[in-house]
Structure formats: structure tokens, C-alpha cells
Design a protein around this motif. Structure first.
Motif, short mmCIF file in Angstrom:
data_model
loop_
_atom_site.label_atom_id
_atom_site.label_comp_id
_atom_site.label_asym_id
_atom_site.label_seq_id
_atom_site.Cartn_x
_atom_site.Cartn_y
_atom_site.Cartn_z
N LEU A 1 -37.08 6.63 -4.68
CA LEU A 1 -38.17 5.72 -4.33
C LEU A 1 -39.49 6.27 -4.88
CD1 LEU A 1 -39.45 3.33 -2.85
CD2 LEU A 1 -39.32 4.64 -0.73
N GLN A 2 -39.71 7.57 -4.72
CA GLN A 2 -40.96 8.18 -5.19
C GLN A 2 -41.04 8.14 -6.72
OE1 GLN A 2 -43.42 9.00 -3.01
NE2 GLN A 2 -44.62 9.03 -4.91
N ARG A 3 -39.90 8.35 -7.38
CA ARG A 3 -39.88 8.29 -8.86
C ARG A 3 -40.32 6.92 -9.34
NH1 ARG A 3 -34.80 11.18 -11.84
NH2 ARG A 3 -36.23 10.98 -13.59
N LEU A 4 -39.83 5.87 -8.63
CA LEU A 4 -40.17 4.51 -9.03
C LEU A 4 -41.65 4.21 -8.73
CD1 LEU A 4 -39.14 1.93 -10.27
CD2 LEU A 4 -38.31 1.21 -8.02
N ARG A 5 -42.15 4.73 -7.61
CA ARG A 5 -43.58 4.57 -7.31
C ARG A 5 -44.43 5.26 -8.38
NH1 ARG A 5 -44.96 2.43 -2.42
NH2 ARG A 5 -43.56 2.64 -0.63
N ASP A 6 -44.02 6.46 -8.78
CA ASP A 6 -44.78 7.23 -9.75
C ASP A 6 -44.72 6.61 -11.15
OD1 ASP A 6 -45.39 9.00 -7.74
OD2 ASP A 6 -43.86 10.48 -8.31
N ASP A 7 -43.57 5.98 -11.44
CA ASP A 7 -43.39 5.41 -12.78
C ASP A 7 -42.76 4.02 -12.67
OD1 ASP A 7 -42.99 4.82 -15.41
OD2 ASP A 7 -41.63 6.49 -15.84
N PRO A 8 -43.58 2.98 -12.41
CA PRO A 8 -43.05 1.62 -12.25
C PRO A 8 -42.30 1.10 -13.48
CG PRO A 8 -45.33 1.75 -11.47
CD PRO A 8 -45.03 3.03 -12.17
N GLU A 9 -42.52 1.74 -14.63
CA GLU A 9 -41.81 1.32 -15.85
C GLU A 9 -40.31 1.55 -15.73
OE1 GLU A 9 -43.19 -0.10 -18.74
OE2 GLU A 9 -44.89 -0.33 -17.37
N LEU A 10 -39.89 2.35 -14.75
CA LEU A 10 -38.45 2.61 -14.56
C LEU A 10 -37.73 1.44 -13.90
CD1 LEU A 10 -38.48 6.33 -13.31
CD2 LEU A 10 -37.72 5.48 -15.55
N ILE A 11 -38.44 0.36 -13.56
CA ILE A 11 -37.81 -0.72 -12.81
C ILE A 11 -36.61 -1.33 -13.56
CG2 ILE A 11 -39.40 -2.50 -13.66
CD1 ILE A 11 -37.74 -2.29 -10.16
N GLY A 12 -36.65 -1.35 -14.88
CA GLY A 12 -35.54 -1.90 -15.66
C GLY A 12 -34.24 -1.15 -15.42
N THR A 13 -34.25 0.17 -15.63
CA THR A 13 -33.03 0.95 -15.40
C THR A 13 -32.72 1.04 -13.91
OG1 THR A 13 -34.34 3.00 -15.48
CG2 THR A 13 -33.17 2.36 -17.50
N ALA A 14 -33.74 0.97 -13.06
CA ALA A 14 -33.52 1.01 -11.61
C ALA A 14 -32.71 -0.20 -11.15
CB ALA A 14 -34.85 1.07 -10.86
N VAL A 15 -33.06 -1.38 -11.66
CA VAL A 15 -32.33 -2.59 -11.28
C VAL A 15 -30.88 -2.52 -11.75
CG1 VAL A 15 -32.12 -5.09 -11.74
CG2 VAL A 15 -34.33 -4.11 -11.08
N GLU A 16 -30.65 -2.00 -12.95
CA GLU A 16 -29.27 -1.86 -13.45
C GLU A 16 -28.46 -0.91 -12.56
OE1 GLU A 16 -28.23 -4.01 -15.85
OE2 GLU A 16 -30.30 -4.66 -15.54
N GLU A 17 -29.11 0.17 -12.11
CA GLU A 17 -28.42 1.11 -11.24
C GLU A 17 -28.17 0.50 -9.86
OE1 GLU A 17 -26.88 5.15 -10.27
OE2 GLU A 17 -26.69 3.53 -11.74
N MET A 18 -29.09 -0.32 -9.38
CA MET A 18 -28.85 -1.03 -8.11
C MET A 18 -27.65 -1.96 -8.24
SD MET A 18 -32.80 -1.99 -7.22
CE MET A 18 -34.04 -0.70 -6.94
N LEU A 19 -27.56 -2.64 -9.37
CA LEU A 19 -26.41 -3.52 -9.62
C LEU A 19 -25.10 -2.74 -9.62
CD1 LEU A 19 -28.05 -5.74 -12.36
CD2 LEU A 19 -27.01 -6.64 -10.26
N ARG A 20 -25.12 -1.57 -10.24
CA ARG A 20 -23.90 -0.75 -10.32
C ARG A 20 -23.56 -0.12 -8.97
NH1 ARG A 20 -21.94 4.38 -10.37
NH2 ARG A 20 -23.99 5.22 -9.82
N PHE A 21 -24.55 0.53 -8.38
CA PHE A 21 -24.29 1.40 -7.23
C PHE A 21 -24.10 0.61 -5.93
CE2 PHE A 21 -25.55 4.34 -3.81
CZ PHE A 21 -24.76 5.45 -4.12
N THR A 22 -24.85 -0.49 -5.77
CA THR A 22 -24.80 -1.22 -4.49
C THR A 22 -23.83 -2.39 -4.52
OG1 THR A 22 -26.52 -2.90 -4.86
CG2 THR A 22 -27.27 -0.69 -4.27
N ASN A 23 -23.38 -2.78 -5.71
CA ASN A 23 -22.36 -3.81 -5.87
C ASN A 23 -22.60 -5.09 -5.08
OD1 ASN A 23 -20.42 -2.63 -7.75
ND2 ASN A 23 -20.23 -1.04 -6.20
N PRO A 24 -23.63 -5.87 -5.45
CA PRO A 24 -23.83 -7.17 -4.81
C PRO A 24 -22.61 -8.07 -4.94
CG PRO A 24 -25.71 -6.60 -6.21
CD PRO A 24 -24.64 -5.58 -6.47
N VAL A 25 -21.83 -7.87 -6.03
CA VAL A 25 -20.58 -8.60 -6.22
C VAL A 25 -19.44 -7.60 -6.20
CG1 VAL A 25 -19.25 -10.09 -7.77
CG2 VAL A 25 -21.73 -10.37 -7.60
N GLY A 26 -18.55 -7.73 -5.21
CA GLY A 26 -17.45 -6.78 -5.07
C GLY A 26 -16.23 -7.14 -5.91
#
Length: 421
Positions: A270-295
Motif C-alpha cells: 500500500l505504501q509503495r503505491l502511495r509513494d509511486d502512483p505510476e505503479l497502478i498498472g502493474t498493481a491492478v494486474e497483480e490484484m487480478l492474479r492474486f485475488t482472483n475475482p473470477v475463480g
């Protein structure tokens, strides 16, 4: 390897425990350890189960595996003469079609979801996000689901489809009721038939409205669409709108909810994303992978005798693809059980692959990339108001998401005595 050597599992039982839905990782790991091809039984009969990335990715892009059981030689269509008309509408959905029918239906709607068209929505998505956060910022505790994750994508897709503002609350109520249905419980499915009937009536009414009063929206475009001189039938129209309403916001609801939950649970990320908002692109891809909205996705059916990882798959067999498990496969992702918002490359399968790649993927990505940074700008602190283990999860395997996500929030720049504790 012979078919008899494939291990039999009971997927419904595996995920019956609420703890397994809250954290499916250990269940998925056990399934992957059991072998590349497993067997199970579901409401529609015997099925092969794939839990590893390599085999899931292979079948998703293999044209020998059909989405429509009626396209398998000797196979029976999912919709039969006795199938209720409502369910016939749902199984006639584009998701369960193969080329050329799938291509024909997809061509009619994909222009609304091209990256260019979606990019044009950026301003409106930001506007809706800020309006929702304006309301949320006045509360010491925000339910991220009810206050942002649900209303944002639903408002966007309702506006795209041309749902009149007066009908949007009813649409949301009915969709929310349907989303609460357990996909492992036939009794719950039956109990939801009245909701489905009411939603179908609303959709038919929307089609009639846009025939009579065309607008600058997707339903009007579908009503008027001609692809090689071919219009959508009434049933295809209703089925398509249902799919777009559901798929056009469902993944995003869970992506935003699950994604923010993982950020809160991983303060360093969370702090990394606050410090560098440009990471939102790779962050969203990791959320898709790690949290699996579609099982898992709609099952595939073998058009011919095939083989997966040395296991014979007879023609007509059903194959269940555990996308959520594939995304956590150590063989495909180094440190797969680590949430890393800088992960790259990230070959997750959350939006599928090939012909059935999720039409709404650009929209889901856009909404998450706008909503999550906006949330972080508005609130300098986000804290769970209950232990993460006690959060309520929806009773689904196919679609994974929290039902509520209460957060104690501290607005950015708030005076000390206003800080929520």
C-alpha cells in the motif's frame, strides 16, 4: 497414464467451508499437487478438472474444446425442450457460443469496448468516482463495497447501456440478489428464479424503449445493429444485455474490493503505491492474479478425443478450468503466494485467453486504475474495522468477492480531532 489413475475430488465440498472461500489458496495448492488432471461431478454431470496454469492455458486456447455443448458431435445442447425460457436465454449467451455464432455476437458489441472507446470514458469514470468519494468522506467508517466498488461499475455500465436513471436502482437490486446466489446450490438457484424473471422483464422493457426512443447508447446500437445483414433476435438481445450488465461490472466489483483488501492487508505494498502512483498498472494486474475475482469460467467440452498432460479426454467430456488456481501456480509465477504490485511479466488468466478473452477487460482495468488511486488520495489511512478472517465472503466459487468491506478512514488533511480511530 490411464483415466482410472486421475484423482477424484468433490469441488463443491472443497469450497463448502467459508474459510476456503475467504482464502482458497490452500485448497488450490492441494488440488494442483494431486495431479494435472482431476475428476469431479457437478450439477451437469461428470467433469475433468484442471488446476494448473499450463493445462488451463492450453485448453482455453485450444479450438478442440467447445464452449457450447451442442457443438460437440453427438452432444446435447445445454438448453433442452423442457428448459425454462429464462435459462434458455442465459445459456444462449455469447459466453457459451463458439465460432461462427460467437464471432457474430461479439462483433456486434466489441466496438463499444475497444481501448479507444473505453479511454473516452475516463473522464466520466473519474467524475462518478469523485461523487461517490464525496459522499463517503463524510463518514468515519466506509463500506468500500456499498460506497464505491458496487455503484461505480454499475453506474458506468448502466449509462453505457442506456438504462433510464429511474430504473437503475431496480436493476441494481435485482443484480445484487442474483450475485448472492451460491453457484453450488441448486435450491438457491431455484429461489432466485423470481428475481431472474423480473430482471428479464426489465431488459425486455429496455429493448422496447430503445426501439421506440433510440438513444446514444449500447442497447440502441444493438437494436439497430446489422452485421452482414443480420440482426440480433429478441432473445439474443436480452441475453446479450444481461451478459453485459453482469460481466460489465461483476469482475470490477470484485477487483476493486479484493484489491483494496489486499493493499490494506499488505501495508508495505500500500505504501509503495502511495509513494509511486505510476505503479497502478502493474498493481491492478497483480490484484487480478492474486485475488482472483473470477475463480472459474464456463466449462469446455471436447469436440473430439484429446489428451491433456497424458490423460485421455474422450469426445464429449466436460472440462472445468480453475482460473483462480492457475493464477496461483508456483510453476508459472515465482513466489506465487506473494502479493507483489510490481510483478512483471504477469501472465494471469483472469480475463481468459483467445476467442473468449473478456470483452469487458479494458473497462474493468480502467475503472480500477481510476478508483483505487482516487481512494488513496482521499484517505491517508484505511484500516479494517474487523479481523480480516471475519469478513463476509460471497458463497461462490466462480466469482470471488467480499460482501462488505468496512474500513475506518482518515481523510487526507483531516484535523487531528477528526481522525477516525
Amino acid at each position: 497414464m490411464h483415466m482410472a489413475e486421475t484423482v477424484r475430488v468433490d469441488l463443491r465440498r472443497e469450497f463448502a467451508d467459508p474459510a476456503a472461500r475467504a482464502d482458497p489458496g490452500p485448497v488450490y495448492a492441494r488440488l494442483r499437487d494431486l495431479g494435472p488432471v482431476l475428476r469431479s461431478r457437478d450439477l451437469f454431470g461428470e467433469t475433468f478438472v484442471l488446476a494448473r496454469h499450463e493445462e488451463v492455458a492450453q485448453v482455453i486456447r485450444d479450438p478442440r474444446f467447445a464452449s457450447d455443448r451442442g457443438n460437440v458431435p453427438g452432444g446435447r445442447p445445454l438448453a433442452r425442450w423442457w428448459t425454462p425460457s429464462l435459462l434458455k436465454l442465459l445459456v444462449s449467451s455469447m459466453v457459451l457460443k463458439d465460432p461462427p455464432d460467437h464471432r457474430r455476437l461479439r462483433n456486434l458489441v466489441q466496438q463499444a469496448f475497444t481501448p479507444t472507446m473505453v479511454a473516452n470514458l475516463e473522464g466520466r469514470v473519474s467524475e462518478i468516482t469523485e461523487e461517490l468519494l464525496d459522499a463517503a468522506v463524510r463518514r468515519p467508517v466506509v463500506d468500500l463495497m456499498a460506497d464505491l466498488a458496487l455503484p461505480l461499475p454499475l453506474t458506468v455500465i448502466a449509462e453505457m447501456l442506456g438504462v433510464p436513471p429511474a430504473d437503475r436502482v431496480r436493476f441494481r437490486t435485482l443484480l445484487t440478489a442474483l450475485q448472492g446466489t451460491s453457484d453450488t446450490n441448486p435450491v438457491a438457484l431455484l429461489r432466485n428464479v423470481p428475481h431472474m424473471l423480473r430482471l428479464t422483464r426489465l431488459l425486455r422493457g429496455l429493448v422496447a424503449l430503445r426501439r421506440d426512443q433510440p438513444g446514444d447508447d449500447l442497447v440502441t446500437a444493438l437494436v439497430q445493429a446489422e452485421e452482414a445483414g443480420d440482426r440480433l433476435s429478441e432473445d439474443e438481445l436480452v441475453s446479450m444485455i444481461f451478459l453485459l450488465l453482469f460481466a460489465g461490472h461483476e469482475t470490477t466489483v470484485n477487483l476493486i474490493g479484493n484489491g483494496v483488501l489486499e493493499l490494506v492487508r499488505h501495508p508495505d505494498q500500500l505504501q509503495r503505491l502511495r509513494d509511486d502512483p505510476e505503479l497502478i498498472g502493474t498493481a491492478v494486474e497483480e490484484m487480478l492474479r492474486f485475488t482472483n475475482p473470477v475463480g472459474l469460467v464456463a466449462p469446455r467440452h471436447a469436440r473430439e478425443d484429446a489428451e491433456i498432460a497424458g490423460v485421455p479426454i474422450p469426445r464429449g467430456s466436460m472440462v472445468t478450468l480453475l482460473i483462480g488456481s492457475a493464477n496461483l501456480d508456483e510453476a508459472a509465477f515465482p513466489d506465487a503466494d506473494t502479493f507483489d504490485i510490481t510483478r512483471s511479466p504477469n501472465r494471469h488468466l483472469s480475463f481468459g485467453h483467445g476467442a473468449h478473452f473478456c470483452l469487458g477487460a479494458p473497462l474493468a482495468r480502467l475503472e480500477a486504475r481510476i478508483a483505487i488511486p482516487a481512494l488513496l488520495r482521499r484517505f491517508e489511512r484505511l484500516d479494517l474495522t474487523m479481523p480480516a478472517e471475519q469478513l463476509p465472503w460471497r458463497p461462490l466459487i466462480a466469482l470471488r468477492g467480499v460482501e462488505a468491506l468496512p474500513l475506518s478512514v482518515t481523510p487526507a488533511g483531516a484535523p487531528v480531532d477528526h481522525v477516525a480511530t
